[in-house]
Structure formats: structure tokens, C-alpha cells
Design a protein around this motif. Structure first.
Motif, PDB file in Angstrom:
ATOM      1  N   GLN A 231     -11.844 -12.683   8.046  1.00 30.06           N
ATOM      2  CA  GLN A 231     -11.260 -12.912   9.386  1.00 30.06           C
ATOM      3  C   GLN A 231      -9.720 -12.329   9.575  1.00 30.06           C
ATOM      4  OE1 GLN A 231     -13.394 -14.726  11.665  1.00 30.06           O
ATOM      5  NE2 GLN A 231     -14.786 -14.663   9.978  1.00 30.06           N
ATOM      6  N   TYR A 232      -9.808 -11.561  10.577  1.00 30.78           N
ATOM      7  CA  TYR A 232      -8.431 -10.728  10.799  1.00 30.78           C
ATOM      8  C   TYR A 232      -7.396 -11.925  11.158  1.00 30.78           C
ATOM      9  CZ  TYR A 232      -4.801  -7.729  12.592  1.00 30.78           C
ATOM     10  OH  TYR A 232      -3.881  -6.909  13.021  1.00 30.78           O
ATOM     11  N   GLN A 233      -6.364 -11.647  10.748  1.00 30.17           N
ATOM     12  CA  GLN A 233      -5.084 -12.614  11.015  1.00 30.17           C
ATOM     13  C   GLN A 233      -3.848 -11.869  11.378  1.00 30.17           C
ATOM     14  OE1 GLN A 233      -4.815 -16.554   8.970  1.00 30.17           O
ATOM     15  NE2 GLN A 233      -6.140 -15.424   7.238  1.00 30.17           N
ATOM     16  N   SER A 234      -3.293 -12.176  12.686  1.00 25.84           N
ATOM     17  CA  SER A 234      -2.092 -11.661  12.856  1.00 25.84           C
ATOM     18  C   SER A 234      -0.789 -11.849  11.957  1.00 25.84           C
ATOM     19  CB  SER A 234      -1.801 -11.856  14.394  1.00 25.84           C
ATOM     20  OG  SER A 234      -1.573 -13.068  14.580  1.00 25.84           O
ATOM     21  N   SER A 235       0.325 -11.231  12.168  1.00 22.05           N
ATOM     22  CA  SER A 235       1.592 -11.530  11.595  1.00 22.05           C
ATOM     23  C   SER A 235       2.033 -13.006  11.815  1.00 22.05           C
ATOM     24  CB  SER A 235       2.695 -10.355  11.663  1.00 22.05           C
ATOM     25  OG  SER A 235       2.873 -10.344  13.041  1.00 22.05           O
ATOM     26  N   LYS A 236       1.931 -13.127  13.290  1.00 20.01           N
ATOM     27  CA  LYS A 236       2.292 -14.278  13.729  1.00 20.01           C
ATOM     28  C   LYS A 236       1.482 -15.476  13.044  1.00 20.01           C
ATOM     29  CE  LYS A 236       3.081 -17.143  17.999  1.00 20.01           C
ATOM     30  NZ  LYS A 236       3.115 -16.929  19.482  1.00 20.01           N
ATOM     31  N   ASP A 237       0.089 -15.543  12.951  1.00 19.37           N
ATOM     32  CA  ASP A 237      -0.474 -16.435  12.137  1.00 19.37           C
ATOM     33  C   ASP A 237      -0.357 -16.611  10.780  1.00 19.37           C
ATOM     34  OD1 ASP A 237      -1.941 -16.775  14.538  1.00 19.37           O
ATOM     35  OD2 ASP A 237      -3.407 -15.207  14.020  1.00 19.37           O
ATOM     36  N   LEU A 238       0.004 -15.512  10.033  1.00 21.59           N
ATOM     37  CA  LEU A 238       0.467 -15.415   8.472  1.00 21.59           C
ATOM     38  C   LEU A 238       2.023 -15.974   8.485  1.00 21.59           C
ATOM     39  CD1 LEU A 238      -1.706 -12.435   7.430  1.00 21.59           C
ATOM     40  CD2 LEU A 238      -2.164 -15.023   7.183  1.00 21.59           C
ATOM     41  N   GLY A 248       4.713   4.638   3.888  1.00 28.17           N
ATOM     42  CA  GLY A 248       4.483   4.092   5.064  1.00 28.17           C
ATOM     43  C   GLY A 248       4.845   2.766   5.261  1.00 28.17           C
ATOM     44  N   SER A 249       4.793   2.312   6.702  1.00 28.51           N
ATOM     45  CA  SER A 249       5.167   0.981   6.958  1.00 28.51           C
ATOM     46  C   SER A 249       3.832   0.160   7.259  1.00 28.51           C
ATOM     47  CB  SER A 249       6.203   0.964   8.167  1.00 28.51           C
ATOM     48  OG  SER A 249       7.256   1.577   8.047  1.00 28.51           O
ATOM     49  N   TYR A 250       3.822  -0.889   6.740  1.00 32.25           N
ATOM     50  CA  TYR A 250       2.610  -1.753   6.873  1.00 32.25           C
ATOM     51  C   TYR A 250       2.957  -3.125   7.626  1.00 32.25           C
ATOM     52  CZ  TYR A 250       1.371   1.339   3.549  1.00 32.25           C
ATOM     53  OH  TYR A 250       0.981   2.819   2.941  1.00 32.25           O
ATOM     54  N   PRO A 251       2.179  -3.537   8.711  1.00 29.98           N
ATOM     55  CA  PRO A 251       2.587  -4.833   9.461  1.00 29.98           C
ATOM     56  C   PRO A 251       2.117  -6.013   8.711  1.00 29.98           C
ATOM     57  CG  PRO A 251       0.415  -3.759  10.298  1.00 29.98           C
ATOM     58  CD  PRO A 251       1.165  -2.814   9.379  1.00 29.98           C
ATOM     59  N   GLY A 252       2.538  -7.090   9.096  1.00 24.63           N
ATOM     60  CA  GLY A 252       2.331  -8.411   8.250  1.00 24.63           C
ATOM     61  C   GLY A 252       0.853  -8.956   8.350  1.00 24.63           C
ATOM     62  N   SER A 253       0.015  -8.322   9.191  1.00 24.55           N
ATOM     63  CA  SER A 253      -1.219  -8.837   9.626  1.00 24.55           C
ATOM     64  C   SER A 253      -2.378  -8.115   8.590  1.00 24.55           C
ATOM     65  CB  SER A 253      -1.763  -8.437  11.181  1.00 24.55           C
ATOM     66  OG  SER A 253      -1.473  -6.908  11.014  1.00 24.55           O
ATOM     67  N   GLY A 254      -3.694  -8.620   8.997  1.00 24.08           N
ATOM     68  CA  GLY A 254      -4.736  -8.245   7.936  1.00 24.08           C
ATOM     69  C   GLY A 254      -5.683  -9.403   7.517  1.00 24.08           C
ATOM     70  N   TYR A 255      -6.152  -9.201   6.385  1.00 20.83           N
ATOM     71  CA  TYR A 255      -7.297  -9.898   5.887  1.00 20.83           C
ATOM     72  C   TYR A 255      -6.841 -10.431   4.609  1.00 20.83           C
ATOM     73  CZ  TYR A 255     -10.181  -7.364   9.098  1.00 20.83           C
ATOM     74  OH  TYR A 255     -10.646  -6.406  10.282  1.00 20.83           O
ATOM     75  N   VAL A 256      -6.736 -11.745   4.472  1.00 22.70           N
ATOM     76  CA  VAL A 256      -5.979 -12.499   3.297  1.00 22.70           C
ATOM     77  C   VAL A 256      -7.025 -13.328   2.681  1.00 22.70           C
ATOM     78  CG1 VAL A 256      -4.198 -14.155   2.916  1.00 22.70           C
ATOM     79  CG2 VAL A 256      -3.857 -12.440   4.805  1.00 22.70           C
ATOM     80  N   TYR A 257      -6.911 -12.952   1.291  1.00 18.52           N
ATOM     81  CA  TYR A 257      -7.677 -14.144   0.469  1.00 18.52           C
ATOM     82  C   TYR A 257      -6.449 -14.677  -0.681  1.00 18.52           C
ATOM     83  CZ  TYR A 257     -10.681 -15.395  -3.319  1.00 18.52           C
ATOM     84  OH  TYR A 257     -11.194 -16.604  -4.356  1.00 18.52           O
ATOM     85  N   GLU A 258      -6.534 -15.930  -0.866  1.00 14.49           N
ATOM     86  CA  GLU A 258      -5.998 -16.685  -1.516  1.00 14.49           C
ATOM     87  C   GLU A 258      -6.531 -17.114  -2.932  1.00 14.49           C
ATOM     88  OE1 GLU A 258      -4.919 -20.247   1.037  1.00 14.49           O
ATOM     89  OE2 GLU A 258      -3.574 -18.928   2.100  1.00 14.49           O
ATOM     90  N   PHE A 259      -5.616 -16.686  -4.003  1.00 15.72           N
ATOM     91  CA  PHE A 259      -6.486 -17.180  -5.445  1.00 15.72           C
ATOM     92  C   PHE A 259      -6.104 -18.562  -5.750  1.00 15.72           C
ATOM     93  CE2 PHE A 259      -6.283 -12.457  -5.224  1.00 15.72           C
ATOM     94  CZ  PHE A 259      -7.424 -12.133  -5.923  1.00 15.72           C
ATOM     95  N   ARG A 260      -6.627 -19.439  -5.197  1.00 19.57           N
ATOM     96  CA  ARG A 260      -6.168 -20.853  -5.520  1.00 19.57           C
ATOM     97  C   ARG A 260      -7.228 -21.338  -6.680  1.00 19.57           C
ATOM     98  NH1 ARG A 260      -4.931 -24.445  -0.325  1.00 19.57           N
ATOM     99  NH2 ARG A 260      -4.048 -22.640   1.045  1.00 19.57           N
ATOM    100  N   GLY A 261      -6.743 -22.088  -7.526  1.00 17.40           N
ATOM    101  CA  GLY A 261      -7.567 -22.684  -8.727  1.00 17.40           C
ATOM    102  C   GLY A 261      -6.403 -23.506  -9.394  1.00 17.40           C
ATOM    103  N   ARG A 262      -7.145 -23.774 -10.667  1.00 15.55           N
ATOM    104  CA  ARG A 262      -6.203 -24.583 -11.592  1.00 15.55           C
ATOM    105  C   ARG A 262      -4.963 -23.915 -11.888  1.00 15.55           C
ATOM    106  NH1 ARG A 262      -6.666 -22.345 -16.690  1.00 15.55           N
ATOM    107  NH2 ARG A 262      -8.366 -20.907 -17.174  1.00 15.55           N
TER     108      ARG A 262
END
Length: 262
Positions: A231-238, A248-262
Motif C-alpha cells: 500500500q502506497y503511503q505518503s511522507s505525511k503518513d510515514l 538524486g533526491s527521494y521523497p519520504g513516501s513509498g511502499y514500506v515493509y517492517e522487519f518485525r520479529g524476535r
């Protein structure tokens, strides 16, 4: 580290100094200077009397004014200029002293918390994750091979060298000595499928949300973390900012995956 010392921190100091200079400076409110500048605005003490007071119609309570040698116009102008210079001089000296104290305290607070081993810690983590395999990446397959076999395995504590399980090391990375605060986050920026440009830019950025597998529909069931990563998320959401890289310059938005675990 060097950008923090030579760019970020000096800009903070200059910005705060300008703020205090314009908004927190006390106005010049000198009693004697105001008397020279405006003869109509002054306050007499109880033991003082205004020499130009008009004779009251009640003769019994009138007291003759004290005669004093008045200064001529040139002497008044000279005394007023000298007094104003003294007022401004002491005001400047007072502000310089306050600025020096402020900058000293700011430098102490900013740089006193730097641990002497901070560079060694950063250098160790950089070499641990960005190893020789990472420096040889030139294709997408090499990137995924490094991500799956090197990076993902090293962000969590694996088995010991003798095959024993890594007990009581929840939250530690694979070097068994450093612990993560939070979790690792990977953010991806994509190009539009119809775009013929291979270089990323804000004009050809893909902002559409997908289902797992980058498809519009899916019949399989996935975990919530995997579904949200498409799901696409904006820099404001993140709550992130624009990142300026080497190419180049890259905005703070995008598709985010969190490596959660032990």
C-alpha cells in the motif's frame, strides 16, 4: 559526522542567535537618555522638583524654584550624543556577553554527549551490513541475493558457531553484542509501469496501491504486514523527510515493509 559539525550544528546556532537577537532583546529604556530625547516624558523622585513649574495661584504653598546653571544648546546636544553612545555601547557589550554564554552552553550540550567510541560503533555496523557482497551489487538479482542471504539474516541473532540456539538475545543483531531499538524498515519507491524513463523522478513515481505480488486482485491470504507493504503511503503518513542521495533526491513516501520479529 562531519556534516553535523560543519553544517547542521552551526546552522542551528546561527538560527537561534538570530531569533534571540530579533525577538528576545530588551529595548533601550534608559531613564537619562529619555530625558535628553524628550523633555515631556520623565519622572521626578520625591526629593526632586521640576524647575519649569508654573507659579501656582496659591501663594502660601508656592515655593520658588531652585536656580541652576542651564546648559546651552550645544552642550545639551554634546551631552545627549555622549550619553546615547554610552547606552548603545553597554547594550552591545551586554548582548555580546549573553551570546557568548548562550553559544558556550549550546556547544557544551551539543557536543558533550558524543561518546568517543561512536565512530567505531558506526564503522562496525557499516562494515557488518554493507559488506563486500553489497559493494559488488550491479544487478537486481545480486541485490535480492544480498538482501535475503546477508542483510535479513544479520538483523536478528542466529545460531551460535556450534549450532546452539541464540537464547535470551531477543532484539539483538547477529553479532550478538548490539541491540536494535525498534525494528528495521525498508522503503521502496517505484516507477510507473508505462514510464519509459529508467531514472527516478517525482513525475514518474508510482503512487498506486496494490495487492501482494504487485497485482490489482489476489485470491490468496497474506499477513497484515505483507498486505500493508504493497500500500502506497505518503511522507505525511510515514512522518519522514526527503532523502538526498548521490544520484538524486527521494521523497519520504513509498511502499514500506517492517522487519518485525524476535
Amino acid at each position: 559526522f562531519f556534516s553535523s559539525i560543519f553544517l547542521t550544528q552551526p546552522l542551528k546556532i546561527i538560527s537561534l542567535a538570530i531569533f534571540f537577537a530579533f525577538f528576545c532583546r530588551k529595548p533601550n529604556d534608559d531613564k537619562e537618555a529619555n530625558e535628553y530625547l524628550n523633555d515631556d516624558q520623565f519622572t521626578l523622585d520625591e526629593d526632586e522638583e521640576y524647575l519649569h513649574s508654573i507659579k501656582d495661584k496659591f501663594l502660601f504653598i508656592y515655593r520658588s524654584p531652585i536656580r541652576a546653571n542651564r546648559l546651552n544648546q550645544d552642550e545639551i546636544i554634546s551631552a545627549r550624543d555622549r550619553r546615547l553612545k554610552e547606552v548603545y555601547m553597554w547594550s552591545i557589550l551586554r548582548e555580546i556577553f549573553i551570546y557568548i554564554c548562550f553559544l558556550s552552553l549550546l556547544c557544551i550540550v551539543t557536543y558533550s554527549n558524543r561518546h568517543p567510541n561512536a565512530f567505531l560503533q558506526v564503522n562496525h555496523l557499516r562494515k557488518y551490513f554493507l559488506n563486500s557482497d553489497y559493494k559488488k551489487i550491479s544487478t537486481i538479482n545480486q541485490y535480492w541475493n544480498w538482501l535475503e542471504n546477508s542483510f535479513v539474516e544479520n538483523i536478528h541473532a542466529q545460531q551460535w558457531y556450534n549450532g546452539d540456539a541464540a537464547r535470551n538475545l531477543s532484539g539483538y543483531i547477529n553479532d550478538k553484542s548490539n541491540r536494535l531499538i525498534g525494528w528495521v524498515t525498508m522503503r521502496q519507491l517505484r516507477l510507473k509501469s508505462q514510464s519509459y524513463q529508467y531514472d527516478y523522478s517525482s513525475s514518474n513515481e508510482d503512487k498506486q496501491s496494490y495487492q501482494p505480488g504487485w497485482s490489482n486482485e489476489t485470491i490468496e491470504t497474506y499477513s497484515l504486514s505483507i498486505t500493508e507493504s504493497f500500500q502506497y503511503q505518503s511522507s505525511k503518513d510515514l512522518d519522514t523527510y526527503t532523502y538526498v542521495g548521490d544520484h538524486g533526491s527521494y521523497p519520504g513516501s513509498g511502499y514500506v515493509y517492517e522487519f518485525r520479529g524476535r
